[in-house]
Scaffold this motif. Structure first.
Motif, PDB file in Angstrom:
ATOM      1  N   GLY A  94      27.190 104.737 -22.462  1.00 42.71           N
ATOM      2  CA  GLY A  94      28.101 103.866 -23.195  1.00 42.71           C
ATOM      3  C   GLY A  94      29.550 104.281 -23.037  1.00 42.71           C
ATOM      4  N   ALA A  95      29.803 105.585 -23.147  1.00 43.64           N
ATOM      5  CA  ALA A  95      31.176 106.084 -22.996  1.00 43.64           C
ATOM      6  C   ALA A  95      31.670 105.880 -21.570  1.00 43.64           C
ATOM      7  CB  ALA A  95      31.237 107.566 -23.371  1.00 43.64           C
ATOM      8  N   LEU A  96      30.774 106.053 -20.603  1.00 41.75           N
ATOM      9  CA  LEU A  96      31.114 105.845 -19.197  1.00 41.75           C
ATOM     10  C   LEU A  96      31.515 104.388 -18.966  1.00 41.75           C
ATOM     11  CD1 LEU A  96      30.934 107.902 -16.802  1.00 41.75           C
ATOM     12  CD2 LEU A  96      28.748 106.841 -16.221  1.00 41.75           C
ATOM     13  N   VAL A  97      30.719 103.489 -19.493  1.00 42.96           N
ATOM     14  CA  VAL A  97      30.980 102.052 -19.347  1.00 42.96           C
ATOM     15  C   VAL A  97      32.307 101.674 -19.990  1.00 42.96           C
ATOM     16  CG1 VAL A  97      30.202  99.754 -20.057  1.00 42.96           C
ATOM     17  CG2 VAL A  97      28.560 101.407 -19.143  1.00 42.96           C
ATOM     18  N   ASP A  98      32.524 102.136 -21.202  1.00 38.69           N
ATOM     19  CA  ASP A  98      33.761 101.787 -21.915  1.00 38.69           C
ATOM     20  C   ASP A  98      34.996 102.265 -21.170  1.00 38.69           C
ATOM     21  OD1 ASP A  98      32.285 100.577 -23.910  1.00 38.69           O
ATOM     22  OD2 ASP A  98      32.398 102.283 -25.292  1.00 38.69           O
ATOM     23  N   ALA A  99      34.917 103.463 -20.589  1.00 40.59           N
ATOM     24  CA  ALA A  99      36.064 104.012 -19.874  1.00 40.59           C
ATOM     25  C   ALA A  99      36.366 103.203 -18.616  1.00 40.59           C
ATOM     26  CB  ALA A  99      35.803 105.474 -19.516  1.00 40.59           C
ATOM     27  N   VAL A 100      35.329 102.858 -17.863  1.00 41.95           N
ATOM     28  CA  VAL A 100      35.540 102.057 -16.647  1.00 41.95           C
ATOM     29  C   VAL A 100      36.054 100.670 -17.011  1.00 41.95           C
ATOM     30  CG1 VAL A 100      34.409 100.976 -14.669  1.00 41.95           C
ATOM     31  CG2 VAL A 100      33.820 103.334 -15.310  1.00 41.95           C
ATOM     32  N   GLU A 101      35.465 100.079 -18.039  1.00 40.31           N
ATOM     33  CA  GLU A 101      35.905  98.739 -18.444  1.00 40.31           C
ATOM     34  C   GLU A 101      37.358  98.757 -18.913  1.00 40.31           C
ATOM     35  OE1 GLU A 101      34.549  94.921 -21.180  1.00 40.31           O
ATOM     36  OE2 GLU A 101      33.771  96.911 -21.684  1.00 40.31           O
ATOM     37  N   PHE A 102      37.765  99.840 -19.560  1.00 36.91           N
ATOM     38  CA  PHE A 102      39.153  99.940 -20.017  1.00 36.91           C
ATOM     39  C   PHE A 102      40.118  99.805 -18.842  1.00 36.91           C
ATOM     40  CE2 PHE A 102      42.986 102.479 -20.579  1.00 36.91           C
ATOM     41  CZ  PHE A 102      43.521 101.897 -21.722  1.00 36.91           C
ATOM     42  N   PHE A 103      39.823 100.517 -17.748  1.00 35.22           N
ATOM     43  CA  PHE A 103      40.718 100.435 -16.592  1.00 35.22           C
ATOM     44  C   PHE A 103      40.624  99.083 -15.904  1.00 35.22           C
ATOM     45  CE2 PHE A 103      40.445 105.194 -16.762  1.00 35.22           C
ATOM     46  CZ  PHE A 103      41.785 105.382 -17.074  1.00 35.22           C
ATOM     47  N   TYR A 104      39.461  98.446 -15.962  1.00 36.45           N
ATOM     48  CA  TYR A 104      39.326  97.093 -15.419  1.00 36.45           C
ATOM     49  C   TYR A 104      40.196  96.115 -16.199  1.00 36.45           C
ATOM     50  CZ  TYR A 104      37.172  92.540 -14.501  1.00 36.45           C
ATOM     51  OH  TYR A 104      36.950  91.217 -14.194  1.00 36.45           O
ATOM     52  N   ARG A 105      40.210  96.256 -17.516  1.00 35.18           N
ATOM     53  CA  ARG A 105      40.984  95.342 -18.369  1.00 35.18           C
ATOM     54  C   ARG A 105      42.470  95.702 -18.394  1.00 35.18           C
ATOM     55  NH1 ARG A 105      37.167  91.408 -18.967  1.00 35.18           N
ATOM     56  NH2 ARG A 105      35.198  92.265 -19.755  1.00 35.18           N
ATOM     57  N   ASN A 106      42.806  96.916 -17.998  1.00 35.38           N
ATOM     58  CA  ASN A 106      44.193  97.393 -18.108  1.00 35.38           C
ATOM     59  C   ASN A 106      44.662  97.976 -16.771  1.00 35.38           C
ATOM     60  OD1 ASN A 106      44.761  97.327 -21.271  1.00 35.38           O
ATOM     61  ND2 ASN A 106      42.680  98.109 -20.964  1.00 35.38           N
ATOM     62  N   PRO A 107      44.859  97.141 -15.781  1.00 32.05           N
ATOM     63  CA  PRO A 107      45.247  97.645 -14.448  1.00 32.05           C
ATOM     64  C   PRO A 107      46.569  98.391 -14.433  1.00 32.05           C
ATOM     65  CG  PRO A 107      45.460  95.241 -14.575  1.00 32.05           C
ATOM     66  CD  PRO A 107      44.716  95.675 -15.796  1.00 32.05           C
ATOM     67  N   GLU A 108      47.485  98.032 -15.331  1.00 31.32           N
ATOM     68  CA  GLU A 108      48.767  98.724 -15.355  1.00 31.32           C
ATOM     69  C   GLU A 108      48.590 100.173 -15.812  1.00 31.32           C
ATOM     70  OE1 GLU A 108      52.385  99.316 -14.311  1.00 31.32           O
ATOM     71  OE2 GLU A 108      51.536  97.295 -14.132  1.00 31.32           O
ATOM     72  N   GLU A 161      25.267  97.749 -16.984  1.00 36.42           N
ATOM     73  CA  GLU A 161      25.894  97.295 -18.232  1.00 36.42           C
ATOM     74  C   GLU A 161      27.213  96.591 -17.947  1.00 36.42           C
ATOM     75  OE1 GLU A 161      26.824  96.346 -22.042  1.00 36.42           O
ATOM     76  OE2 GLU A 161      24.881  96.927 -21.198  1.00 36.42           O
ATOM     77  N   LEU A 162      27.988  97.092 -16.995  1.00 32.68           N
ATOM     78  CA  LEU A 162      29.249  96.443 -16.652  1.00 32.68           C
ATOM     79  C   LEU A 162      29.008  95.036 -16.114  1.00 32.68           C
ATOM     80  CD1 LEU A 162      30.935  99.542 -15.008  1.00 32.68           C
ATOM     81  CD2 LEU A 162      31.822  98.335 -17.008  1.00 32.68           C
ATOM     82  N   VAL A 163      27.962  94.879 -15.328  1.00 34.20           N
ATOM     83  CA  VAL A 163      27.604  93.541 -14.828  1.00 34.20           C
ATOM     84  C   VAL A 163      27.199  92.641 -15.985  1.00 34.20           C
ATOM     85  CG1 VAL A 163      25.923  92.251 -13.436  1.00 34.20           C
ATOM     86  CG2 VAL A 163      26.972  94.337 -12.516  1.00 34.20           C
ATOM     87  N   ARG A 164      26.434  93.193 -16.929  1.00 34.99           N
ATOM     88  CA  ARG A 164      26.036  92.395 -18.108  1.00 34.99           C
ATOM     89  C   ARG A 164      27.257  91.963 -18.910  1.00 34.99           C
ATOM     90  NH1 ARG A 164      21.261  95.734 -18.175  1.00 34.99           N
ATOM     91  NH2 ARG A 164      22.317  97.382 -19.334  1.00 34.99           N
ATOM     92  N   ARG A 165      28.323  92.746 -18.856  1.00 39.48           N
ATOM     93  CA  ARG A 165      29.547  92.399 -19.571  1.00 39.48           C
ATOM     94  C   ARG A 165      30.420  91.419 -18.791  1.00 39.48           C
ATOM     95  NH1 ARG A 165      31.698  97.973 -22.575  1.00 39.48           N
ATOM     96  NH2 ARG A 165      29.686  98.568 -23.506  1.00 39.48           N
ATOM     97  N   GLY A 166      29.912  90.968 -17.664  1.00 44.63           N
ATOM     98  CA  GLY A 166      30.623  89.949 -16.911  1.00 44.63           C
ATOM     99  C   GLY A 166      31.625  90.455 -15.903  1.00 44.63           C
ATOM    100  N   ILE A 167      31.586  91.745 -15.590  1.00 43.44           N
ATOM    101  CA  ILE A 167      32.539  92.317 -14.630  1.00 43.44           C
ATOM    102  C   ILE A 167      31.948  92.244 -13.225  1.00 43.44           C
ATOM    103  CG2 ILE A 167      33.764  94.409 -13.940  1.00 43.44           C
ATOM    104  CD1 ILE A 167      33.806  95.214 -16.888  1.00 43.44           C
ATOM    105  N   LYS A 168      32.664  91.601 -12.336  1.00 46.94           N
ATOM    106  CA  LYS A 168      32.237  91.504 -10.942  1.00 46.94           C
ATOM    107  C   LYS A 168      32.727  92.744 -10.209  1.00 46.94           C
ATOM    108  CE  LYS A 168      32.306  86.453 -10.942  1.00 46.94           C
ATOM    109  NZ  LYS A 168      32.880  85.232 -10.324  1.00 46.94           N
ATOM    110  N   LEU A 169      31.801  93.572  -9.792  1.00 44.25           N
ATOM    111  CA  LEU A 169      32.190  94.842  -9.200  1.00 44.25           C
ATOM    112  C   LEU A 169      31.269  95.253  -8.080  1.00 44.25           C
ATOM    113  CD1 LEU A 169      31.195  97.932 -11.366  1.00 44.25           C
ATOM    114  CD2 LEU A 169      30.094  95.714 -11.573  1.00 44.25           C
ATOM    115  N   GLN A 170      31.735  96.214  -7.304  1.00 39.43           N
ATOM    116  CA  GLN A 170      30.940  96.907  -6.300  1.00 39.43           C
ATOM    117  C   GLN A 170      31.027  98.392  -6.603  1.00 39.43           C
ATOM    118  OE1 GLN A 170      29.348  95.355  -3.813  1.00 39.43           O
ATOM    119  NE2 GLN A 170      30.385  93.397  -3.508  1.00 39.43           N
ATOM    120  N   CYS A 171      29.956  99.120  -6.288  1.00 39.67           N
ATOM    121  CA  CYS A 171      29.926 100.567  -6.524  1.00 39.67           C
ATOM    122  C   CYS A 171      29.484 101.272  -5.250  1.00 39.67           C
ATOM    123  CB  CYS A 171      28.978 100.902  -7.672  1.00 39.67           C
ATOM    124  SG  CYS A 171      28.798 102.677  -7.980  1.00 39.67           S
ATOM    125  N   LEU A 172      30.321 102.178  -4.760  1.00 38.48           N
ATOM    126  CA  LEU A 172      30.006 102.949  -3.563  1.00 38.48           C
ATOM    127  C   LEU A 172      29.565 104.351  -3.961  1.00 38.48           C
ATOM    128  CD1 LEU A 172      33.075 102.050  -1.298  1.00 38.48           C
ATOM    129  CD2 LEU A 172      30.939 100.771  -1.632  1.00 38.48           C
TER     130      LEU A 172
END
Length: 236
Positions: free
Chosen positions: A187-201, A79-90
């Motif tokens: 969905g909640a997992l995705v939103d939480a990860v995306e939040f930190f992606y959008r808000n690095p500070e 889902e994060l990839v579908r939202r346009g986030i370029k990421l890697q997962c280990l």
């Protein structure tokens, strides 16, 4: 002579009437983690893994078994990839005998979702604790958990953490240090990860707060001192 719990929430899972009758024998002693390890160099580690260092990096350290909810992590990555986030997962962790079929299913799922370039199974690693330190966000989507030592290690390494609300994880994680999300909720997992992606500070602030919390509450010295207090009270 004494019952020792490592978190308040775990007390609540036991018979409260019995605990009330023996409350003078019940102690709370948070476990401790080694705070003297060294962090891995992200650029060097990514090169060693054959991965580029230009993408958002999430991951987890967990045995590959159903209760760790790693299938939810794979779905979240999709889902994060579908939202346009370029990421890697280990995904760092070994597979016990009873988890072999689950691992195969995970890898089939990764293939079906065409995530081979995003999701990487590293297996058991002696340097797992150090690898946590190269992540942008640590994620643990467990369906069942007590109190995760790897989450404490991630917090010490100043990583914001996204974990599911199970066992005593709510005693450890709140919005000050990361995000506590409902279990089995992609969905909640995705939103939480995306939040930190959008808000690095905010991610950096949570990471720092998590590290401070671990130093206060989960150092080896804190654990030893409290255990020593329990033993001395029994001797007296």
């Amino acid at each position: 002579d004494r019952i020792i719990f490592i978190a308040p929430s775990l007390m609540k899972t036991k018979n409260q009437w019995i605990l009330g009758r023996i409350k003078n024998k019940v102690s709370l002693v948070p476990f401790g983690v080694d705070l003297n390890g060294t962090l891995s160099n992200r650029t060097a580690e990514m090169q060693n893994l054959g991965l580029t260092n230009d993408k958002f990096l999430i991951g987890t350290t967990a045995s590959i078994v159903p209760q760790k909810g790693l299938h939810l992590l794979v779905e979240a990555v999709a889902e994060l990839v579908r939202r346009g986030i370029k990421l890697q997962c280990l995904i760092i962790g070994g597979t016990p005998g009873f988890g072999q079929e689950y691992e195969l299913d995970l890898k089939r799922r990764v293939g079906k979702l065409k995530l081979e370039q995003q999701v990487h199974f590293l297996g058991w690693r002696q340097d797992a604790a150090g690898l946590i330190g190269i992540l942008d966000v640590y994620v643990l989507p467990s369906l069942s958990e007590g109190l995760s030592r790897s989450t404490v290690e991630a917090m010490w390494m100043e990583r914001p953490v996204v974990v599911t609300d199970t066992g005593a994880m709510g005693d450890l994680v709140d919005d000050e240090v990361g995000r506590l999300v409902p279990k089995n909720d992609v969905g909640a997992l995705v939103d939480a990860v995306e939040f930190f992606y959008r808000n690095p500070e905010v991610a950096r602030t949570c990471g720092k707060a998590g590290s401070d919390r671990v130093r206060r509450e989960h150092s080896i010295s804190n654990h030893v001192n409290k255990m020593e207090g329990v033993f001395l009270s029994l001797i007296k």
